[in-house]
Design a protein around this motif. Structure first.
Motif, PDB file in Angstrom:
ATOM      1  N   GLY A  54       0.704  -1.303   0.061  1.00 25.12           N
ATOM      2  CA  GLY A  54       0.147   0.030  -0.131  1.00 25.12           C
ATOM      3  C   GLY A  54       0.722   1.258  -0.079  1.00 25.12           C
ATOM      4  N   GLY A  55       0.173   2.335  -0.411  1.00 22.90           N
ATOM      5  CA  GLY A  55       0.468   3.694  -0.161  1.00 22.90           C
ATOM      6  C   GLY A  55       1.632   4.063  -1.267  1.00 22.90           C
ATOM      7  N   ALA A  56       1.780   3.599  -2.197  1.00 20.81           N
ATOM      8  CA  ALA A  56       2.933   4.045  -3.347  1.00 20.81           C
ATOM      9  C   ALA A  56       2.445   4.802  -4.499  1.00 20.81           C
ATOM     10  N   GLY A  57       1.051   4.749  -4.724  1.00 16.84           N
ATOM     11  CA  GLY A  57       0.703   5.636  -5.743  1.00 16.84           C
ATOM     12  C   GLY A  57       0.305   4.738  -7.328  1.00 16.84           C
ATOM     13  N   LYS A  58      -0.026   3.523  -6.859  1.00 18.25           N
ATOM     14  CA  LYS A  58      -0.316   2.474  -7.924  1.00 18.25           C
ATOM     15  C   LYS A  58      -1.430   2.928  -8.909  1.00 18.25           C
ATOM     16  N   THR A  59      -2.724   3.219  -8.097  1.00 18.97           N
ATOM     17  CA  THR A  59      -3.839   3.376  -8.836  1.00 18.97           C
ATOM     18  C   THR A  59      -3.673   4.581  -9.723  1.00 18.97           C
ATOM     19  N   PRO A  60      -2.950   5.954  -9.193  1.00 15.93           N
ATOM     20  CA  PRO A  60      -2.715   6.878 -10.212  1.00 15.93           C
ATOM     21  C   PRO A  60      -2.062   6.486 -11.272  1.00 15.93           C
ATOM     22  N   THR A  61      -0.957   5.758 -11.093  1.00 17.83           N
ATOM     23  CA  THR A  61      -0.061   5.580 -12.063  1.00 17.83           C
ATOM     24  C   THR A  61      -0.660   4.405 -13.254  1.00 17.83           C
ATOM     25  N   ALA A  62      -1.742   3.418 -12.791  1.00 21.46           N
ATOM     26  CA  ALA A  62      -2.230   2.719 -13.785  1.00 21.46           C
ATOM     27  C   ALA A  62      -3.349   3.533 -14.569  1.00 21.46           C
ATOM     28  N   ILE A  63      -4.147   4.689 -13.930  1.00 17.61           N
ATOM     29  CA  ILE A  63      -4.777   5.501 -14.611  1.00 17.61           C
ATOM     30  C   ILE A  63      -4.203   6.303 -15.857  1.00 17.61           C
ATOM     31  N   ALA A  64      -2.930   6.616 -15.265  1.00 18.89           N
ATOM     32  CA  ALA A  64      -1.838   7.535 -16.228  1.00 18.89           C
ATOM     33  C   ALA A  64      -1.536   6.557 -17.349  1.00 18.89           C
ATOM     34  N   ILE A  65      -1.284   5.348 -17.058  1.00 19.19           N
ATOM     35  CA  ILE A  65      -0.772   4.267 -18.188  1.00 19.19           C
ATOM     36  C   ILE A  65      -1.816   4.272 -18.956  1.00 19.19           C
ATOM     37  N   LYS A 244       0.800  11.843   3.262  1.00 15.82           N
ATOM     38  CA  LYS A 244       1.104  12.292   1.803  1.00 15.82           C
ATOM     39  C   LYS A 244      -0.056  13.213   1.457  1.00 15.82           C
ATOM     40  N   PHE A 245      -1.148  12.832   1.780  1.00 15.46           N
ATOM     41  CA  PHE A 245      -2.439  13.782   1.103  1.00 15.46           C
ATOM     42  C   PHE A 245      -2.249  15.084   2.103  1.00 15.46           C
ATOM     43  N   ALA A 247       0.306  16.392   3.158  1.00 18.01           N
ATOM     44  CA  ALA A 247       1.763  17.112   2.594  1.00 18.01           C
ATOM     45  C   ALA A 247       1.440  17.919   1.560  1.00 18.01           C
ATOM     46  N   THR A 248       0.470  17.221   0.661  1.00 17.12           N
ATOM     47  CA  THR A 248      -0.017  18.237  -0.621  1.00 17.12           C
ATOM     48  C   THR A 248      -0.727  19.432  -0.101  1.00 17.12           C
ATOM     49  N   LEU A 249      -1.719  19.156   0.652  1.00  7.03           N
ATOM     50  CA  LEU A 249      -2.403  20.533   1.232  1.00  7.03           C
ATOM     51  C   LEU A 249      -1.471  21.661   1.874  1.00  7.03           C
ATOM     52  N   ASP A 250      -0.282  21.056   2.539  1.00  6.21           N
ATOM     53  CA  ASP A 250       0.477  21.967   3.011  1.00  6.21           C
ATOM     54  C   ASP A 250       1.291  22.708   2.061  1.00  6.21           C
ATOM     55  N   ALA A 251       1.796  21.883   0.966  1.00  4.58           N
ATOM     56  CA  ALA A 251       2.698  22.261   0.085  1.00  4.58           C
ATOM     57  C   ALA A 251       1.877  23.415  -0.973  1.00  4.58           C
ATOM     58  N   LEU A 252       0.635  23.182  -0.802  1.00  9.51           N
ATOM     59  CA  LEU A 252      -0.354  24.284  -1.835  1.00  9.51           C
ATOM     60  C   LEU A 252      -0.292  25.479  -0.848  1.00  9.51           C
ATOM     61  N   GLY A 253       0.105  25.607   0.297  1.00  5.09           N
ATOM     62  CA  GLY A 253      -0.204  26.679   1.325  1.00  5.09           C
ATOM     63  C   GLY A 253      -1.670  26.757   2.024  1.00  5.09           C
ATOM     64  N   LEU A 254      -2.306  25.957   1.874  1.00  2.00           N
ATOM     65  CA  LEU A 254      -3.678  25.970   2.181  1.00  2.00           C
ATOM     66  C   LEU A 254      -3.896  25.863   3.854  1.00  2.00           C
ATOM     67  N   THR A 255      -4.937  26.367   4.363  1.00  2.36           N
ATOM     68  CA  THR A 255      -5.140  26.405   5.908  1.00  2.36           C
ATOM     69  C   THR A 255      -5.656  25.184   6.225  1.00  2.36           C
ATOM     70  N   VAL A 256      -4.901  24.229   6.896  1.00  2.71           N
ATOM     71  CA  VAL A 256      -5.486  22.974   7.453  1.00  2.71           C
ATOM     72  C   VAL A 256      -5.298  23.295   9.072  1.00  2.71           C
ATOM     73  N   ALA A 257      -6.616  23.123   9.523  1.00  2.00           N
ATOM     74  CA  ALA A 257      -6.973  23.514  10.848  1.00  2.00           C
ATOM     75  C   ALA A 257      -6.940  22.440  11.680  1.00  2.00           C
ATOM     76  N   ASP A 258      -7.170  21.366  11.152  1.00  2.00           N
ATOM     77  CA  ASP A 258      -7.084  19.906  11.601  1.00  2.00           C
ATOM     78  C   ASP A 258      -7.065  18.928  10.744  1.00  2.00           C
ATOM     79  N   ARG A 259      -6.624  17.687  11.045  1.00  2.00           N
ATOM     80  CA  ARG A 259      -6.325  16.489  10.238  1.00  2.00           C
ATOM     81  C   ARG A 259      -6.608  15.099  10.899  1.00  2.00           C
ATOM     82  N   LEU A 260      -7.442  14.192  10.104  1.00  2.00           N
ATOM     83  CA  LEU A 260      -7.787  12.868  10.909  1.00  2.00           C
ATOM     84  C   LEU A 260      -7.363  11.771   9.788  1.00  2.00           C
ATOM     85  N   SER A 261      -6.562  10.829  10.299  1.00  2.00           N
ATOM     86  CA  SER A 261      -6.283   9.814   9.438  1.00  2.00           C
ATOM     87  C   SER A 261      -7.304   8.596   9.880  1.00  2.00           C
TER      88      SER A 261
END
Length: 329
Positions: A54-65, A244-245, A247-261
């Motif tokens: 899990g967690g490597a990005g397999k499905t987005p890669t399959a879609i791109a292929i 990873k998700f 971190a993507t939000l943080d990299a976009l400079g968005l205001t993430v007040a809380d996060r739940l996993s």
């Protein structure tokens, strides 16, 4: 399943060391199974697989292929075992995203079916036959590197650049599905998604084993990002690596007040929905999640979704590798 933290430590922890003998047995059995003979389909088979759990990005890669194959003039179909489906139908069956829910076919097939016909079955050859009967001239396996049922013409192993192969041990001591050196013989190309020393280390191992390496990145949808730029967000995700998700939000400079996993493939119940809604109201935030989580939520549940799309850094190299599958007849 929520992956234990010690999997991703660079060296083996006490827990990993204690579990190492079990991992050696599990990994050895998996590697032995990978070497079994499989059925040769009359059309090319492209496998997008994980070296780890899990967690490597397999499905987005399959879609791109699949999108690349469509651009090349082909008619791909996805094959998936439908992990996480709670009410299995008679296998194999074609996924209908307008009528099936995640409990019918799994979450990933619902995403795949938006791009190309998707067949779900535990029996990969049976799924392949149905896809070919429906007109597919190439099959894309979303996962299946360790499954020998179908012979593969091209197998692309996907690795997350930030986590690599973790502590390098096999389940349950580490994230590897089989010893890395015994998996390389089944890999045609390694795709490292995102930057990071762990991914670079795996790429170095692949190159020493004679495996070509390519890279890619997950690009978030900027239109969605613009819509939530001035909002407080409560981010939640039940994927292989929720961080990873976030971190993507943080990299976009968005205001993430809380996060739940939540665990990967988490089935959201009424209690979860109430908890999310209440948590967002308490901090005056907008809920935001991944596409994979969205398909596991009730359609009327209010949340924003941030789509991501895999972009290869060297598309020509990928296309050349895919073209080889067709040249083999």
């Amino acid at each position: 399943m929520r992956a234990p933290t010690f999997w991703w430590q660079p060296t083996a922890s006490v827990a990993a060391t204690l579990l190492r003998p079990v991992g050696a047995i599990y990994g050895g059995l998996t590697a032995h199974r990978m070497a079994r003979p499989g059925w040769r389909a009359p059309v090319p088979v492209i496998c997008i697989g994980n070296l780890v759990a899990g967690g490597a990005g397999k499905t987005p890669t399959a879609i791109a292929i699949a999108r690349l194959l469509i651009d090349m003039g082909h008619r791909p179909a996805f094959l998936s075992r439908g992990y996480g489906r709670r009410n299995p139908k008679r296998d194999p069956f074609v996924v209908d995203p307008d009528h099936h829910a995640a409990e019918d076919c799994g979450d990933e097939p619902l995403l795949l079916a938006r791009v190309a016909p998707t067949i779900v079955a535990a029996d990969r050859p049976a799924a392949a036959r149905l896809a070919i009967e429906a007109g597919a001239d190439v099959l894309v396996l979303d996962d299946g590197l360790q499954n020998p049922a179908l012979l593969k013409d091209v197998s692309i192993a996907v690795v997350d650049g930030g986590s690599g192969i973790g502590n390098g041990l096999c389940l349950p001591a580490g994230p590897l599905r089989a010893p890395i050196m015994r998996q390389w013989r089944f890999v045609s190309m390694l795709c490292v998604i995102g930057g990071g020393q762990p991914g670079e280390a795996v790429a170095g191992e692949a190159e020493r084993a004679g495996i070509p390496v390519t890279t890619g990145r997950l690009d978030p949808d900027m239109e969605t990002a613009a819509m939530v730029r001035h909002r407080r967000l409560l981010a939640f995700a039940g994927i292989g690596r929720p961080e990873k998700f976030f971190a993507t939000l943080d990299a976009l400079g968005l205001t993430v007040a809380d996060r739940l996993s939540f665990p990967d493939h988490h089935v959201y119940g009424r209690g979860d929905l109430a908890r999310l809604t209440q948590a967002a109201e308490q901090i005056d935030a907008t809920l935001i999640t991944t596409e994979k989580d969205r398909v596991r939520l009730p359609p009327r549940f209010e949340t924003m979704t941030l789509p991501v799309r895999l972009a290869f850094d060297d598309t020509a190299a990928i296309q050349a590798r895919l073209a080889e599958a067709f040249s083999r007849g």
